[in-house]
Design a protein around this motif. Sequence first.
Motif, PDB file in Angstrom:
ATOM      1  N   VAL A  24       0.851  -1.197   0.000  1.00  0.00           N
ATOM      2  CA  VAL A  24       0.000   0.000   0.000  1.00  0.00           C
ATOM      3  C   VAL A  24       0.882   1.241   0.000  1.00  0.00           C
ATOM      4  CG1 VAL A  24      -1.893  -1.158   1.227  1.00  0.00           C
ATOM      5  CG2 VAL A  24      -0.133   0.071   2.533  1.00  0.00           C
ATOM      6  N   PRO A  25       0.296   2.412  -0.303  1.00  0.00           N
ATOM      7  CA  PRO A  25       1.055   3.655  -0.148  1.00  0.00           C
ATOM      8  C   PRO A  25       1.422   3.868   1.324  1.00  0.00           C
ATOM      9  CG  PRO A  25      -0.912   4.024  -1.473  1.00  0.00           C
ATOM     10  CD  PRO A  25      -1.032   2.645  -0.886  1.00  0.00           C
ATOM     11  N   GLY A  26       2.562   4.488   1.550  1.00  0.00           N
ATOM     12  CA  GLY A  26       3.016   4.798   2.907  1.00  0.00           C
ATOM     13  C   GLY A  26       2.376   6.090   3.392  1.00  0.00           C
ATOM     14  N   ALA A  27       1.108   6.007   3.777  1.00  0.00           N
ATOM     15  CA  ALA A  27       0.358   7.185   4.215  1.00  0.00           C
ATOM     16  C   ALA A  27       0.737   7.580   5.633  1.00  0.00           C
ATOM     17  CB  ALA A  27      -1.140   6.900   4.146  1.00  0.00           C
ATOM     18  N   ALA A  28       0.783   8.871   5.883  1.00  0.00           N
ATOM     19  CA  ALA A  28       1.030   9.452   7.212  1.00  0.00           C
ATOM     20  C   ALA A  28       2.446   9.173   7.729  1.00  0.00           C
ATOM     21  CB  ALA A  28      -0.021   8.998   8.218  1.00  0.00           C
ATOM     22  N   MET A  29       3.419   9.147   6.824  1.00  0.00           N
ATOM     23  CA  MET A  29       4.814   9.028   7.255  1.00  0.00           C
ATOM     24  C   MET A  29       5.423  10.423   7.323  1.00  0.00           C
ATOM     25  SD  MET A  29       8.120   6.912   5.802  1.00  0.00           S
ATOM     26  CE  MET A  29       7.305   5.328   5.917  1.00  0.00           C
ATOM     27  N   ARG A  30       6.060  10.709   8.429  1.00  0.00           N
ATOM     28  CA  ARG A  30       6.727  11.999   8.630  1.00  0.00           C
ATOM     29  C   ARG A  30       8.069  11.993   7.913  1.00  0.00           C
ATOM     30  NH1 ARG A  30       9.863  13.855  13.280  1.00  0.00           N
ATOM     31  NH2 ARG A  30       9.435  11.811  14.177  1.00  0.00           N
ATOM     32  N   LEU A  31       8.422  13.126   7.300  1.00  0.00           N
ATOM     33  CA  LEU A  31       9.715  13.247   6.650  1.00  0.00           C
ATOM     34  C   LEU A  31      10.215  14.668   6.708  1.00  0.00           C
ATOM     35  CD1 LEU A  31       9.539  14.460   3.415  1.00  0.00           C
ATOM     36  CD2 LEU A  31       8.121  12.426   3.306  1.00  0.00           C
ATOM     37  N   GLU A  32      11.532  14.790   6.622  1.00  0.00           N
ATOM     38  CA  GLU A  32      12.180  16.095   6.565  1.00  0.00           C
ATOM     39  C   GLU A  32      13.144  16.107   5.387  1.00  0.00           C
ATOM     40  OE1 GLU A  32      13.073  14.481   9.836  1.00  0.00           O
ATOM     41  OE2 GLU A  32      11.133  15.089  10.613  1.00  0.00           O
ATOM     42  N   LEU A  33      13.399  17.301   4.855  1.00  0.00           N
ATOM     43  CA  LEU A  33      14.382  17.508   3.804  1.00  0.00           C
ATOM     44  C   LEU A  33      15.397  18.527   4.298  1.00  0.00           C
ATOM     45  CD1 LEU A  33      15.336  17.127   0.822  1.00  0.00           C
ATOM     46  CD2 LEU A  33      13.929  19.140   0.300  1.00  0.00           C
ATOM     47  N   TYR A  34      16.682  18.181   4.161  1.00  0.00           N
ATOM     48  CA  TYR A  34      17.777  19.065   4.556  1.00  0.00           C
ATOM     49  C   TYR A  34      18.647  19.376   3.345  1.00  0.00           C
ATOM     50  CZ  TYR A  34      16.678  17.708   9.342  1.00  0.00           C
ATOM     51  OH  TYR A  34      16.041  17.500  10.542  1.00  0.00           O
ATOM     52  N   ARG A  35      19.113  20.607   3.239  1.00  0.00           N
ATOM     53  CA  ARG A  35      20.147  20.992   2.276  1.00  0.00           C
ATOM     54  C   ARG A  35      21.455  20.972   3.062  1.00  0.00           C
ATOM     55  NH1 ARG A  35      18.217  25.670   0.585  1.00  0.00           N
ATOM     56  NH2 ARG A  35      17.152  24.790  -1.194  1.00  0.00           N
ATOM     57  N   LEU A  36      22.514  20.396   2.484  1.00  0.00           N
ATOM     58  CA  LEU A  36      23.733  20.156   3.247  1.00  0.00           C
ATOM     59  C   LEU A  36      24.844  21.160   3.025  1.00  0.00           C
ATOM     60  CD1 LEU A  36      23.963  16.280   3.095  1.00  0.00           C
ATOM     61  CD2 LEU A  36      22.817  17.735   4.762  1.00  0.00           C
ATOM     62  N   ALA A  37      24.719  22.089   2.097  1.00  0.00           N
ATOM     63  CA  ALA A  37      25.840  22.998   1.851  1.00  0.00           C
ATOM     64  C   ALA A  37      25.394  24.439   1.995  1.00  0.00           C
ATOM     65  CB  ALA A  37      26.403  22.759   0.458  1.00  0.00           C
ATOM     66  N   PRO A  38      26.094  25.254   2.697  1.00  0.00           N
ATOM     67  CA  PRO A  38      27.347  24.965   3.398  1.00  0.00           C
ATOM     68  C   PRO A  38      27.120  24.275   4.744  1.00  0.00           C
ATOM     69  CG  PRO A  38      26.821  27.269   3.683  1.00  0.00           C
ATOM     70  CD  PRO A  38      25.767  26.677   2.764  1.00  0.00           C
ATOM     71  N   ASP A  39      25.937  24.442   5.358  1.00  0.00           N
ATOM     72  CA  ASP A  39      25.596  23.759   6.605  1.00  0.00           C
ATOM     73  C   ASP A  39      24.349  22.924   6.382  1.00  0.00           C
ATOM     74  OD1 ASP A  39      27.642  25.036   8.219  1.00  0.00           O
ATOM     75  OD2 ASP A  39      26.421  26.861   8.098  1.00  0.00           O
ATOM     76  N   ALA A  75      10.434   5.860   9.092  1.00  0.00           N
ATOM     77  CA  ALA A  75       9.791   4.588   8.737  1.00  0.00           C
ATOM     78  C   ALA A  75       9.446   3.746   9.955  1.00  0.00           C
ATOM     79  CB  ALA A  75      10.697   3.802   7.786  1.00  0.00           C
ATOM     80  N   GLY A  76      10.317   3.693  10.947  1.00  0.00           N
ATOM     81  CA  GLY A  76      10.043   2.899  12.142  1.00  0.00           C
ATOM     82  C   GLY A  76       8.778   3.349  12.853  1.00  0.00           C
ATOM     83  N   ASP A  77       8.613   4.652  13.000  1.00  0.00           N
ATOM     84  CA  ASP A  77       7.395   5.188  13.626  1.00  0.00           C
ATOM     85  C   ASP A  77       6.169   4.860  12.776  1.00  0.00           C
ATOM     86  OD1 ASP A  77       8.951   6.208  15.664  1.00  0.00           O
ATOM     87  OD2 ASP A  77       8.865   8.283  14.927  1.00  0.00           O
ATOM     88  N   TYR A  78       6.325   4.927  11.468  1.00  0.00           N
ATOM     89  CA  TYR A  78       5.222   4.589  10.559  1.00  0.00           C
ATOM     90  C   TYR A  78       4.765   3.143  10.787  1.00  0.00           C
ATOM     91  CZ  TYR A  78       3.058   2.832   6.290  1.00  0.00           C
ATOM     92  OH  TYR A  78       2.222   2.194   5.411  1.00  0.00           O
ATOM     93  N   PHE A  79       5.706   2.195  10.791  1.00  0.00           N
ATOM     94  CA  PHE A  79       5.342   0.783  10.959  1.00  0.00           C
ATOM     95  C   PHE A  79       4.812   0.506  12.364  1.00  0.00           C
ATOM     96  CE2 PHE A  79       8.118   0.238   7.194  1.00  0.00           C
ATOM     97  CZ  PHE A  79       7.165  -0.339   6.363  1.00  0.00           C
ATOM     98  N   ALA A  80       5.364   1.157  13.373  1.00  0.00           N
ATOM     99  CA  ALA A  80       4.843   0.999  14.734  1.00  0.00           C
ATOM    100  C   ALA A  80       3.402   1.514  14.797  1.00  0.00           C
ATOM    101  CB  ALA A  80       5.724   1.740  15.726  1.00  0.00           C
ATOM    102  N   GLY A  81       3.121   2.600  14.090  1.00  0.00           N
ATOM    103  CA  GLY A  81       1.772   3.154  14.045  1.00  0.00           C
ATOM    104  C   GLY A  81       0.778   2.245  13.351  1.00  0.00           C
ATOM    105  N   ARG A  82       1.276   1.352  12.526  1.00  0.00           N
ATOM    106  CA  ARG A  82       0.409   0.366  11.861  1.00  0.00           C
ATOM    107  C   ARG A  82       0.192  -0.864  12.739  1.00  0.00           C
ATOM    108  NH1 ARG A  82      -0.961   0.648   6.268  1.00  0.00           N
ATOM    109  NH2 ARG A  82      -1.462  -1.523   6.638  1.00  0.00           N
ATOM    110  N   GLY A  83       0.765  -0.837  13.949  1.00  0.00           N
ATOM    111  CA  GLY A  83       0.543  -1.928  14.895  1.00  0.00           C
ATOM    112  C   GLY A  83       1.469  -3.121  14.733  1.00  0.00           C
ATOM    113  N   LEU A  84       2.543  -2.966  13.968  1.00  0.00           N
ATOM    114  CA  LEU A  84       3.469  -4.084  13.801  1.00  0.00           C
ATOM    115  C   LEU A  84       4.299  -4.286  15.066  1.00  0.00           C
ATOM    116  CD1 LEU A  84       4.836  -3.603  10.175  1.00  0.00           C
ATOM    117  CD2 LEU A  84       3.069  -5.154  10.970  1.00  0.00           C
ATOM    118  N   ASP A  85       4.533  -5.534  15.405  1.00  0.00           N
ATOM    119  CA  ASP A  85       5.392  -5.876  16.535  1.00  0.00           C
ATOM    120  C   ASP A  85       6.824  -5.884  16.020  1.00  0.00           C
ATOM    121  OD1 ASP A  85       6.326  -6.709  18.994  1.00  0.00           O
ATOM    122  OD2 ASP A  85       5.878  -8.818  18.628  1.00  0.00           O
TER     123      ASP A  85
END
Length: 116
Positions: free
Chosen positions: A15-30, A66-76
């Motif tokens: 299925v689509p990975g719905a409700a997964m949190r993500l961030e985007l960072y630019r690495l240069a110069p910091d 991803a770990g929080d996403y799968f835990a939220g789906r009730g996976l052990d």
Amino acid sequence: MGRLTTHVLDTAHGVPGAAMRLELYRLAPDRVLVAQTITNADGRCDRPLLEDAAFTAATYELVFHAGDYFAGRGLDLPQPRFVDIVTLRFGVSDPTQHYHVPLLVSPFAYSTYRGS
């Protein structure tokens, strides 16, 4: 002008990975946070992560919770989680193009590619 998009596919459930949190960072110069969102019901972001003048040639990191996403789906899940936070580091050489960086993920594996 170009844009950066992503989507998440949950390969463990097909299925689509719905409700997964993500961030985007630019690495240069910091390392700077430039976007954060939660995927929609289709596993996509509601709008591009970056586009137009904000999308520049640089090295970026997409960080998927991803770990929080799968835990939220009730996976052990084992502790510590085998796949927890997935960090994809990639380069953008031509920001006039569309860069699509999807994540295919399960609790025990992930992959990515430059999509269209």
